[in-house]
Design a protein around this motif. Structure first.
Motif, short mmCIF file in Angstrom:
data_model
loop_
_atom_site.label_atom_id
_atom_site.label_comp_id
_atom_site.label_asym_id
_atom_site.label_seq_id
_atom_site.Cartn_x
_atom_site.Cartn_y
_atom_site.Cartn_z
N GLU A 43 -10.41 19.67 49.07
CA GLU A 43 -10.02 20.21 47.86
C GLU A 43 -10.49 19.40 46.65
O GLU A 43 -10.82 19.97 45.84
CB GLU A 43 -8.49 20.52 48.10
CG GLU A 43 -7.88 21.23 46.77
CD GLU A 43 -6.34 21.17 46.66
OE1 GLU A 43 -6.00 22.10 45.95
OE2 GLU A 43 -5.68 20.66 47.55
N SER A 44 -10.25 18.15 46.74
CA SER A 44 -10.30 17.45 45.55
C SER A 44 -12.03 17.25 45.32
O SER A 44 -12.37 17.25 44.17
CB SER A 44 -9.70 15.80 45.88
OG SER A 44 -10.55 15.07 46.78
N ARG A 45 -12.55 16.88 46.40
CA ARG A 45 -14.42 17.02 46.13
C ARG A 45 -14.74 18.38 45.78
O ARG A 45 -15.58 18.40 44.75
CB ARG A 45 -15.01 16.53 47.47
CG ARG A 45 -14.63 15.38 47.85
CD ARG A 45 -15.06 14.26 46.93
NE ARG A 45 -14.09 13.83 45.97
CZ ARG A 45 -14.44 13.59 44.75
NH1 ARG A 45 -15.78 13.29 44.06
NH2 ARG A 45 -13.64 13.19 43.68
N ALA A 46 -14.08 19.55 46.24
CA ALA A 46 -14.51 20.90 45.79
C ALA A 46 -14.45 20.94 44.27
O ALA A 46 -15.13 21.67 43.64
CB ALA A 46 -14.08 21.96 46.58
N ASN A 47 -13.19 20.42 43.86
CA ASN A 47 -12.71 20.87 42.43
C ASN A 47 -13.62 19.82 41.53
O ASN A 47 -14.21 20.35 40.41
CB ASN A 47 -11.34 20.32 42.05
CG ASN A 47 -10.33 21.31 42.86
OD1 ASN A 47 -10.66 22.34 42.89
ND2 ASN A 47 -9.37 20.61 42.89
N ALA A 48 -13.84 18.62 42.00
CA ALA A 48 -14.98 17.55 41.28
C ALA A 48 -16.25 18.24 41.34
O ALA A 48 -16.97 18.36 40.17
CB ALA A 48 -15.09 16.35 41.80
N THR A 49 -16.81 18.99 42.32
CA THR A 49 -18.14 19.49 42.37
C THR A 49 -18.21 20.77 41.18
O THR A 49 -19.06 20.92 40.79
CB THR A 49 -18.56 19.97 43.68
OG1 THR A 49 -18.27 18.61 44.42
CG2 THR A 49 -19.96 20.34 43.99
#
Length: 132
Positions: A43-49
């Motif tokens: 989730e955190s990586r998807a938001n950053a991406t």
């Protein structure tokens, strides 16, 4: 004598069922922790991406590309670091679960060994008394 044997079989069956239930509980707790950890990381990586892609779609010239390039490198670096950290946490959870399972197995083996020893001693006494 047969009744005592049946009671022992039932006791061992109960002990085995309890141990299996505990093992299943430990495995499910471990799975739950790992799944939660990985979902948070994704989730955190998807938001950053998504934030980076949104910004990248607004680039219209070479200067904008030069400005966003370091952000892309930083995103890739942070993603790799987060993946590594998550894998280390998952490994730690697996080690703790394995240790707990090993301790549970050891406890059950010791208890079973004591029960068998006690039963063998009582059978020896009963056999000796029957022979006399």
């Amino acid at each position: 004598m047969i009744e005592q044997y049946n009671n022992q079989v039932l006791a061992f069956s109960k002990s085995f069922a309890e141990a299996a239930f505990k093992v299943q509980g430990l495995a499910l707790q471990s799975f739950e922790k790992i799944a939660e950890l990985q979902l948070k990381a994704i989730e955190s990586r998807a938001n950053a991406t998504a934030a980076f892609v949104t910004e990248a779609l607004e680039v219209r010239d070479f200067d904008g590309l030069k400005a966003i390039w370091p952000k892309g490198v930083t995103l890739a670096k942070e993603s790799a670091e987060k993946a590594y950290a998550t894998s280390q946490e998952v490994f730690g959870i697996n080690v703790k679960t394995s240790e707990a399972l090993g301790e549970l197995a050891k406890t059950n083996f010791v208890a079973t060994n004591e029960t068998i020893k006690t039963n063998v001693d009582s059978f020896k006494k009963a056999a000796t008394a029957a022979v006399k």
